[in-house]
Design a protein around this motif. Structure first.
Motif, PDB file in Angstrom:
ATOM      1  N   ASP B  64      10.943   7.898  62.524  1.00  0.00           N
ATOM      2  CA  ASP B  64      11.445   7.269  61.582  1.00  0.00           C
ATOM      3  C   ASP B  64      12.007   5.666  61.913  1.00  0.00           C
ATOM      4  O   ASP B  64      11.867   4.892  60.999  1.00  0.00           O
ATOM      5  N   HIS B  65      12.203   5.637  63.321  1.00  0.00           N
ATOM      6  CA  HIS B  65      12.781   4.482  63.621  1.00  0.00           C
ATOM      7  C   HIS B  65      11.664   3.113  63.620  1.00  0.00           C
ATOM      8  O   HIS B  65      11.913   2.325  62.952  1.00  0.00           O
ATOM      9  N   PHE B  66      10.815   3.270  64.442  1.00  0.00           N
ATOM     10  CA  PHE B  66       9.605   2.220  64.391  1.00  0.00           C
ATOM     11  C   PHE B  66       8.489   2.612  63.730  1.00  0.00           C
ATOM     12  O   PHE B  66       7.277   2.239  64.102  1.00  0.00           O
ATOM     13  N   GLY B  99      10.706  10.181  56.031  1.00  0.00           N
ATOM     14  CA  GLY B  99      11.919   9.544  55.574  1.00  0.00           C
ATOM     15  C   GLY B  99      13.027   9.557  56.679  1.00  0.00           C
ATOM     16  O   GLY B  99      12.584   9.744  57.786  1.00  0.00           O
ATOM     17  N   ILE B 100      14.063   8.778  56.529  1.00  0.00           N
ATOM     18  CA  ILE B 100      15.252   8.392  57.548  1.00  0.00           C
ATOM     19  C   ILE B 100      15.584  10.094  57.631  1.00  0.00           C
ATOM     20  O   ILE B 100      15.897  10.758  56.900  1.00  0.00           O
ATOM     21  N   GLU B 101      15.617  10.420  58.954  1.00  0.00           N
ATOM     22  CA  GLU B 101      16.078  11.827  59.509  1.00  0.00           C
ATOM     23  C   GLU B 101      17.263  12.150  58.701  1.00  0.00           C
ATOM     24  O   GLU B 101      17.282  13.350  58.115  1.00  0.00           O
ATOM     25  N   HIS B 102      18.398  11.567  58.609  1.00  0.00           N
ATOM     26  CA  HIS B 102      19.370  11.995  57.954  1.00  0.00           C
ATOM     27  C   HIS B 102      19.572  12.123  56.436  1.00  0.00           C
ATOM     28  O   HIS B 102      20.365  12.354  55.778  1.00  0.00           O
ATOM     29  N   VAL B 103      18.499  11.517  55.759  1.00  0.00           N
ATOM     30  CA  VAL B 103      18.342  11.519  54.329  1.00  0.00           C
ATOM     31  C   VAL B 103      17.314  12.715  54.028  1.00  0.00           C
ATOM     32  O   VAL B 103      17.690  13.690  53.000  1.00  0.00           O
ATOM     33  N   ALA B 120      19.387  14.215  68.650  1.00  0.00           N
ATOM     34  CA  ALA B 120      19.246  13.147  69.601  1.00  0.00           C
ATOM     35  C   ALA B 120      19.154  11.675  68.714  1.00  0.00           C
ATOM     36  O   ALA B 120      18.311  10.946  68.529  1.00  0.00           O
ATOM     37  N   ASP B 121      20.457  11.647  68.014  1.00  0.00           N
ATOM     38  CA  ASP B 121      20.744  10.382  67.115  1.00  0.00           C
ATOM     39  C   ASP B 121      22.037  10.413  66.929  1.00  0.00           C
ATOM     40  O   ASP B 121      22.739  11.524  66.190  1.00  0.00           O
ATOM     41  N   SER B 122      23.043   9.364  66.988  1.00  0.00           N
ATOM     42  CA  SER B 122      24.186   9.407  66.834  1.00  0.00           C
ATOM     43  C   SER B 122      24.945   9.904  65.398  1.00  0.00           C
ATOM     44  O   SER B 122      25.781  10.219  65.229  1.00  0.00           O
ATOM     45  N   HIS B 123      23.730   9.410  64.418  1.00  0.00           N
ATOM     46  CA  HIS B 123      24.201   9.716  62.950  1.00  0.00           C
ATOM     47  C   HIS B 123      23.998  11.060  62.612  1.00  0.00           C
ATOM     48  O   HIS B 123      23.942  11.377  61.211  1.00  0.00           O
ATOM     49  N   THR B 124      23.810  12.038  63.577  1.00  0.00           N
ATOM     50  CA  THR B 124      23.545  13.439  63.213  1.00  0.00           C
ATOM     51  C   THR B 124      24.968  13.959  62.396  1.00  0.00           C
ATOM     52  O   THR B 124      24.804  14.827  61.543  1.00  0.00           O
ATOM     53  N   SER B 305      18.993   2.801  54.473  1.00  0.00           N
ATOM     54  CA  SER B 305      19.304   3.085  55.733  1.00  0.00           C
ATOM     55  C   SER B 305      20.000   4.860  55.328  1.00  0.00           C
ATOM     56  O   SER B 305      20.083   5.417  54.259  1.00  0.00           O
ATOM     57  N   CYS B 306      20.344   5.532  56.387  1.00  0.00           N
ATOM     58  CA  CYS B 306      20.752   6.910  56.545  1.00  0.00           C
ATOM     59  C   CYS B 306      22.221   6.881  55.809  1.00  0.00           C
ATOM     60  O   CYS B 306      22.908   7.928  55.626  1.00  0.00           O
ATOM     61  N   THR B 307      22.803   5.586  55.712  1.00  0.00           N
ATOM     62  CA  THR B 307      24.132   5.547  55.290  1.00  0.00           C
ATOM     63  C   THR B 307      24.128   5.241  53.820  1.00  0.00           C
ATOM     64  O   THR B 307      24.957   6.109  53.046  1.00  0.00           O
ATOM     65  N   THR B 365      11.800   3.953  56.338  1.00  0.00           N
ATOM     66  CA  THR B 365      11.946   3.698  57.835  1.00  0.00           C
ATOM     67  C   THR B 365      13.365   3.343  58.053  1.00  0.00           C
ATOM     68  O   THR B 365      14.071   2.713  57.104  1.00  0.00           O
ATOM     69  N   CYS B 366      13.652   3.262  59.349  1.00  0.00           N
ATOM     70  CA  CYS B 366      14.977   2.787  59.548  1.00  0.00           C
ATOM     71  C   CYS B 366      14.710   1.005  59.886  1.00  0.00           C
ATOM     72  O   CYS B 366      15.702   0.472  59.446  1.00  0.00           O
ATOM     73  N   GLY B 367      13.731   0.789  60.329  1.00  0.00           N
ATOM     74  CA  GLY B 367      13.262  -0.627  60.109  1.00  0.00           C
ATOM     75  C   GLY B 367      14.170  -1.521  60.622  1.00  0.00           C
ATOM     76  O   GLY B 367      14.718  -1.591  61.892  1.00  0.00           O
ATOM     77  N   PRO B 368      14.814  -2.343  59.753  1.00  0.00           N
ATOM     78  CA  PRO B 368      15.553  -3.401  60.101  1.00  0.00           C
ATOM     79  C   PRO B 368      17.219  -2.965  60.459  1.00  0.00           C
ATOM     80  O   PRO B 368      17.693  -3.829  61.000  1.00  0.00           O
ATOM     81  N   CYS B 369      17.435  -1.906  60.289  1.00  0.00           N
ATOM     82  CA  CYS B 369      18.843  -1.286  60.600  1.00  0.00           C
ATOM     83  C   CYS B 369      19.124  -1.423  61.801  1.00  0.00           C
ATOM     84  O   CYS B 369      20.246  -1.822  62.293  1.00  0.00           O
ATOM     85  N   LEU B 370      18.304  -1.240  62.816  1.00  0.00           N
ATOM     86  CA  LEU B 370      18.295  -1.325  64.235  1.00  0.00           C
ATOM     87  C   LEU B 370      17.681  -2.335  64.784  1.00  0.00           C
ATOM     88  O   LEU B 370      17.396  -2.587  65.933  1.00  0.00           O
ATOM     89  N   GLY B 371      17.255  -3.452  63.908  1.00  0.00           N
ATOM     90  CA  GLY B 371      16.456  -4.824  64.319  1.00  0.00           C
ATOM     91  C   GLY B 371      15.042  -4.193  64.813  1.00  0.00           C
ATOM     92  O   GLY B 371      14.624  -5.069  66.003  1.00  0.00           O
ATOM     93  N   THR B 387      24.024  -0.576  55.928  1.00  0.00           N
ATOM     94  CA  THR B 387      23.677   0.195  57.243  1.00  0.00           C
ATOM     95  C   THR B 387      25.331   0.369  57.847  1.00  0.00           C
ATOM     96  O   THR B 387      26.292   0.100  56.825  1.00  0.00           O
ATOM     97  N   ASN B 388      25.224   0.775  58.825  1.00  0.00           N
ATOM     98  CA  ASN B 388      26.269   1.342  59.564  1.00  0.00           C
ATOM     99  C   ASN B 388      26.903   0.552  60.694  1.00  0.00           C
ATOM    100  O   ASN B 388      27.912   0.959  61.267  1.00  0.00           O
ATOM    101  N   ARG B 389      26.135  -0.166  61.291  1.00  0.00           N
ATOM    102  CA  ARG B 389      26.638  -1.104  62.341  1.00  0.00           C
ATOM    103  C   ARG B 389      26.373  -2.408  62.391  1.00  0.00           C
ATOM    104  O   ARG B 389      25.156  -2.816  61.975  1.00  0.00           O
ATOM    105  N   GLY B 393      23.522  -8.476  67.734  1.00  0.00           N
ATOM    106  CA  GLY B 393      22.021  -8.171  68.196  1.00  0.00           C
ATOM    107  C   GLY B 393      21.577  -6.985  67.133  1.00  0.00           C
ATOM    108  O   GLY B 393      20.415  -6.655  67.561  1.00  0.00           O
ATOM    109  N   ARG B 394      22.443  -6.286  66.608  1.00  0.00           N
ATOM    110  CA  ARG B 394      21.875  -4.964  65.959  1.00  0.00           C
ATOM    111  C   ARG B 394      20.611  -5.221  65.040  1.00  0.00           C
ATOM    112  O   ARG B 394      19.828  -4.292  65.026  1.00  0.00           O
ATOM    113  N   MET B 395      20.827  -6.283  64.274  1.00  0.00           N
ATOM    114  CA  MET B 395      19.629  -6.256  63.339  1.00  0.00           C
ATOM    115  C   MET B 395      18.558  -7.273  63.876  1.00  0.00           C
ATOM    116  O   MET B 395      17.935  -7.964  62.901  1.00  0.00           O
TER     117      MET B 395
END
Ligand code: SF4
Lengths: 165, 427
Positions: B64-66, B99-103, B120-124, B305-307, B365-371, B387-389, B393-395
């Motif tokens: 989902d990230h890239f 979709g985004i894993e946590h959704v 292996a994702d902090s938002h688990t 985002s997952c948020t 996609t996670c896309g822009p959430c993590l830049g 999003t959550n962060r 440089g996050r985005m």
């Protein structure tokens, strides 16, 4: 094990997005990651850092994403140890799992400055600031974690357990 | 005797009771990784010398990230994950079903109360909203969990957060959690479980609870957790039909904290005094009520985002955007959190509303959430994001600024061209 190097000092809440920005996460080789370590917080870091050097920071080092790329990048650029007041928990686990030593110590995080030369003794938790002739004492690792560290990381520890079953 | 989290952990290591600070090996019910963290986990898994994952129905890989692949390197990573998934027969969501894993995990019936879920994702930690013990870890931990079905843990202390009172208009889970992080700080719940309860939590839809549990990590917590009530049960009933693809047992255990459970702290809030919150750069704890945001002009607004990428989030945004236009000085991007959310939003006419308002709607996609892609920021740009962060440089550029808020504030700000409150336009 004794480690020796000069200090690179950072503040509070150094997060994994600045340790290794996500734009570089389309690869996972430690050597590639190391080229961009700390880039967004200190663009000169990778040019300055030398093998053995030690990162010192205040509270909550490594907060944010779970990316193991963060401790891998730090380790791969030669940093021998990170000393902080506190660590974010996922970063702490990851570092233990991949064999990057961490030390928690309030005073050392506050009183050591950028460029100081320090010696760290992992087995005793002693941090000796050679430049200031001052010794600090860090919290020791819990016994369970020491087992993982002594095995050489979580994979080695688990392999040992699996073959012992 | 025990908190909700302690009871789940005890049940997963065959003990009557566990205490904070104890180390244990917990069995896991679900193991998760994504296209960024799985490649490392697969490498470590292979180093373990184990040939098969412990249970293919309990390992889920989500690119989902890239993804859809943004460049050649990310395509290589995604390929590695796909090949491993095929070879091992684990659960894998290909682009198009992704979709985004946590959704998607809760939506598709992969999350059950009382389970231990590691990713292996902090938002688990998002999945704690359904009364599970869910926590993020690194790739090596996940490799071990995939191989053995167990993971070492230190039992965390629990902090109880009680939210009293009635929620104001346009105030939701995002505002409660931002307010809380603003109060306790980004390490205010370090190593702990945040247990969310009180009448305001009961009043929140499941979306709002997912949002709160999702951001527990932003206070340093190991997990966020809510009780299973009738709303959660209803949500679970809705997922059971879809859950047949998960091939897992549909039975679950509901645990509750005992009356005499020991907490590391109890923190209480009166939510009737809380208005929509905005986190200013560069920490999620740097919050202000939206009425005190001042005049912050924006270049981009991101809703997703997952948020905040669930159907209820998109409905809120559409309510404000209906018949309005996005301000010509900015661009607005909406990213549904899953194909299901996308389809539901399409059927309800929300997507039409967004496109009519001049918004770019993207595939999940996670896309822009993590830049990553699909809306990366240039130097000097300002983005308000659901999003959550909002770290440096996050985005995108380290010289960009990210502000965090709920979907209603985001939609209103997209119309206004600056950070503003839904009340300013929707009354
Ligand atoms: S949407 Fe953002 S926070 Fe959520 S999993 Fe994706 S990158 Fe992480």
């Amino acid at each position: 094990m004794k480690l020796k190097g000069k200090i690179h000092k950072f503040g509070a809440n150094v997060n994994t997005d600045v340790i290794i920005p996500a734009r570089y996460l389309n690869v996972s080789e430690p050597g590639e990651l190391a080229k961009h370590c700390m880039e967004d917080i200190d663009a000169e870091f990778t040019a300055k850092v030398e093998p053995g050097d030690i990162i010192v920071a205040t509270a909550n080092f490594g907060c944010g994403s779970s990316r193991e790329h963060a401790p891998l990048a730090i380790k791969a650029c030669g940093v021998s140890c990170v000393i902080a007041q506190s660590f974010a928990r996922i970063f702490f686990r990851n570092a233990v799992n991949i064999g990057l030593p961490l030390m928690e110590c309030d005073e050392a995080a506050e009183e050591n400055e950028d460029g100081d030369l320090v010696e760290v003794d992992l087995s005793t938790g002693e941090i000796n600031n050679v430049s200031r002739q001052k010794v600090f004492k860090a919290n020791p690792y819990p016994a369970f974690m020491m087992e993982i560290i002594n095995a050489g990381g979580l994979i080695e520890y688990t392999s040992g357990r699996l073959s012992g079953r | 005797m025990g908190t909700l989290a302690e009871k789940i952990l005890a049940a997963h290591c065959g003990r009557e009771k566990v205490r904070p600070g104890e180390f244990l090996n917990a069995s896991v019910d679900l193991v998760l990784a994504n296209d960024i963290t799985a490649p490392l986990a697969i490498r470590e898994f292979q180093r373990l010398g184990v040939s098969r994952v412990f249970d293919a129905a309990k390992v889920v890989l989500v690119p989902d990230h890239f993804c859809p692949n943004k460049d050649i390197s990310s395509a290589e990573q995604a390929k590695l994950v796909r090949e491993f998934a095929r070879q091992q027969g684990v659960v894998y969501f290909e682009v198009g079903r992704m979709g985004i894993e946590h959704v998607i995990l809760p939506e598709q019936g992969f999350v059950m109360p009382g389970e231990v879920i590691v990713g292996a994702d902090s938002h688990t930690c998002t999945h704690g909203a359904l009364g599970a013990f869910a926590t993020g870890m690194g790739s090596t931990d996940i490799a071990v969990a995939m191989a053995t079905g167990e993971i070492w843990m230190k039992v965390p202390p629990t902090i109880k957060f009680i939210y009293h009172g009635k929620l104001g208009e346009w105030v939701g889970g995002k505002d409660l959690i931002l307010y809380t992080i603003g109060d306790i700080g980004v390490d205010g719940a370090l190593y702990s479980v945040m247990e969310f309860c009180g009448e305001a939590i009961e009043a929140l839809p499941m979306e709002g609870r997912f949002t709160m549990a999702n951001m527990a990590i932003e206070a340093g917590a190991k997990a966020g957790i809510c009780d299973v009530d009738y709303k959660a049960e209803e949500y679970l009933r809705g997922t059971v039909a879809k859950g047949k693809i998960s091939g897992r047992s549909r039975s679950y255990s509901v645990y509750r904290s005992d009356e005499d459970a020991e907490y590391a702290g109890v923190i209480e809030y009166d939510v009737s005094k809380i208005e929509p919150q905005v986190a200013f750069p560069h920490l999620p704890s740097n919050v202000r009520p939206v009425s005190q945001a001042g005049d912050v002009e924006l270049d981009q607004v991101l809703i997703g985002s997952c948020t905040n990428g669930r159907l209820g989030d998109l409905r809120l945004a559409a309510e404000i955007l209906k018949g309005r236009q996005v301000n010509s000085n900015l661009r607005c991007i909406v990213i549904p959190g899953s194909q299901q959310v996308y389809l539901d939003a399409l059927k309800e006419g929300l997507i039409e509303t967004f496109i009519g308002a001049g918004i770019a709607v993207s595939t999940p996609t996670c896309g822009p959430c993590l830049g990553g892609h699909m809306g990366v920021l240039a130097a000097g740009e300002r983005c308000l994001s659901t999003t959550n962060r909002n770290f440096v440089g996050r985005m995108g550029s380290p010289d960009a600024e990210v502000y965090l808020a709920n979907p209603a504030v985001a939609a209103a700000s997209a119309v206004l061209g600056r950070i503003g409150s839904p009340e300013e336009i929707a009354g």
